[in-house]
Design an enzyme around this catalytic site. Structure first.
Site, PDB file in Angstrom:
ATOM      1  N   VAL A 122       0.758  -1.212   0.020  1.00  0.00           N
ATOM      2  CA  VAL A 122       0.060  -0.015   0.086  1.00  0.00           C
ATOM      3  C   VAL A 122       0.941   1.343   0.104  1.00  0.00           C
ATOM      4  O   VAL A 122       1.733   1.328   0.918  1.00  0.00           O
ATOM      5  CB  VAL A 122      -0.917   0.048   1.248  1.00  0.00           C
ATOM      6  CG1 VAL A 122      -1.590   1.412   1.337  1.00  0.00           C
ATOM      7  CG2 VAL A 122      -1.869  -1.219   1.316  1.00  0.00           C
ATOM      8  N   GLY A 179       1.595   4.811   0.869  1.00  0.00           N
ATOM      9  CA  GLY A 179       1.200   6.021   1.864  1.00  0.00           C
ATOM     10  C   GLY A 179       1.774   7.420   1.265  1.00  0.00           C
ATOM     11  O   GLY A 179       2.810   7.306   1.240  1.00  0.00           O
ATOM     12  N   GLY A 239      -0.013  10.349   2.377  1.00  0.00           N
ATOM     13  CA  GLY A 239      -0.732  11.176   3.592  1.00  0.00           C
ATOM     14  C   GLY A 239      -0.230  10.891   4.744  1.00  0.00           C
ATOM     15  O   GLY A 239       0.743  10.352   4.957  1.00  0.00           O
ATOM     16  N   SER A 240      -1.437  10.537   5.699  1.00  0.00           N
ATOM     17  CA  SER A 240      -1.203  10.134   7.154  1.00  0.00           C
ATOM     18  C   SER A 240      -0.734   8.634   7.382  1.00  0.00           C
ATOM     19  O   SER A 240      -0.067   8.410   8.354  1.00  0.00           O
ATOM     20  CB  SER A 240      -2.529  10.330   7.999  1.00  0.00           C
ATOM     21  OG  SER A 240      -3.317   9.553   7.315  1.00  0.00           O
ATOM     22  N   GLU A 287      -9.793   4.849   4.959  1.00  0.00           N
ATOM     23  CA  GLU A 287      -9.838   5.552   3.561  1.00  0.00           C
ATOM     24  C   GLU A 287     -11.248   5.687   2.878  1.00  0.00           C
ATOM     25  O   GLU A 287     -11.177   5.590   1.829  1.00  0.00           O
ATOM     26  CB  GLU A 287      -8.768   4.736   2.896  1.00  0.00           C
ATOM     27  CG  GLU A 287      -7.275   4.565   3.411  1.00  0.00           C
ATOM     28  CD  GLU A 287      -6.787   6.068   3.764  1.00  0.00           C
ATOM     29  OE1 GLU A 287      -7.017   7.090   3.004  1.00  0.00           O
ATOM     30  OE2 GLU A 287      -5.861   5.891   4.837  1.00  0.00           O
TER      31      GLU A 287
END
Length: 171
Positions: free
Chosen positions: A5, A7, A9-10, A68
């Site tokens: 995955v 990432g 952003g957060s 999400e």
């Protein structure tokens, strides 16, 4: 089964799930933008915060399911760890993207000036905390990985300017 995955952003500083390995890198031809509304974490339905999504941008690079849920698209993209590489380090890396289609993504806020986005971020807060905290943590995480993102740094500087201006006015 192996699943990667991406990432951007957060997820960079707060994954929220166990993982076996972290690889620092980037995807090509996308850029990170604060165009997605957050009505569940960094804002409210009455006053949405802003979080990042990706938008296609030729020549750009972007470094680095419940959570999400406000993102309406998934893409499977190539992931690179070296700027000059022509072959990806990983293929089929899952990326959540908020599309600009308001019929599919009611929380899409879209482009605005840095000043307007900053004003919204300064005011917004939600169950996960103030929207500015999201921005500042993203900026800090990107700097730790030595990733430069002009949109994020310009926005963080404008938010700091607004906060300083308000503090001066209040005193």
């Amino acid at each position: 089964m192996v699943m990667w995955v991406f990432g951007y952003g957060s997820l960079i500083w707060k994954a929220g799930f166990n993982f076996d390995e972290r690889v620092v890198g980037f995807i090509k031809d996308y850029r990170r933008v604060f165009y997605q509304g957050s009505t569940d974490h960094r804002g409210t339905p009455e006053f949405p915060g802003r979080t990042v999504t990706l938008e296609p941008a030729e020549g750009e690079v972007c470094h680095l399911e419940v959570r999400e849920k406000q993102y309406d698209k998934k893409a499977y993209l190539d992931f690179f760890t070296e700027p000059t590489a022509t072959t990806p380090a990983l293929s089929g890396v899952m990326v959540y993207i908020a599309s600009p289609d308001k019929k599919l993504n009611v929380n899409y806020l879209g482009p605005a000036s840095i000043e307007d986005i900053a004003k919204q971020i300064v005011q917004a807060k939600g169950p996960s905390g103030p929207n500015r905290e999201y921005l500042f943590k993203l900026e800090e995480a990107l700097l730790q990985f030595e990733c430069k993102d002009k949109h994020v740094s310009d926005l963080a500087n404008e938010v700091r300017r607004i906060i300083s201006e308000r503090e001066l006015t209040a005193s």
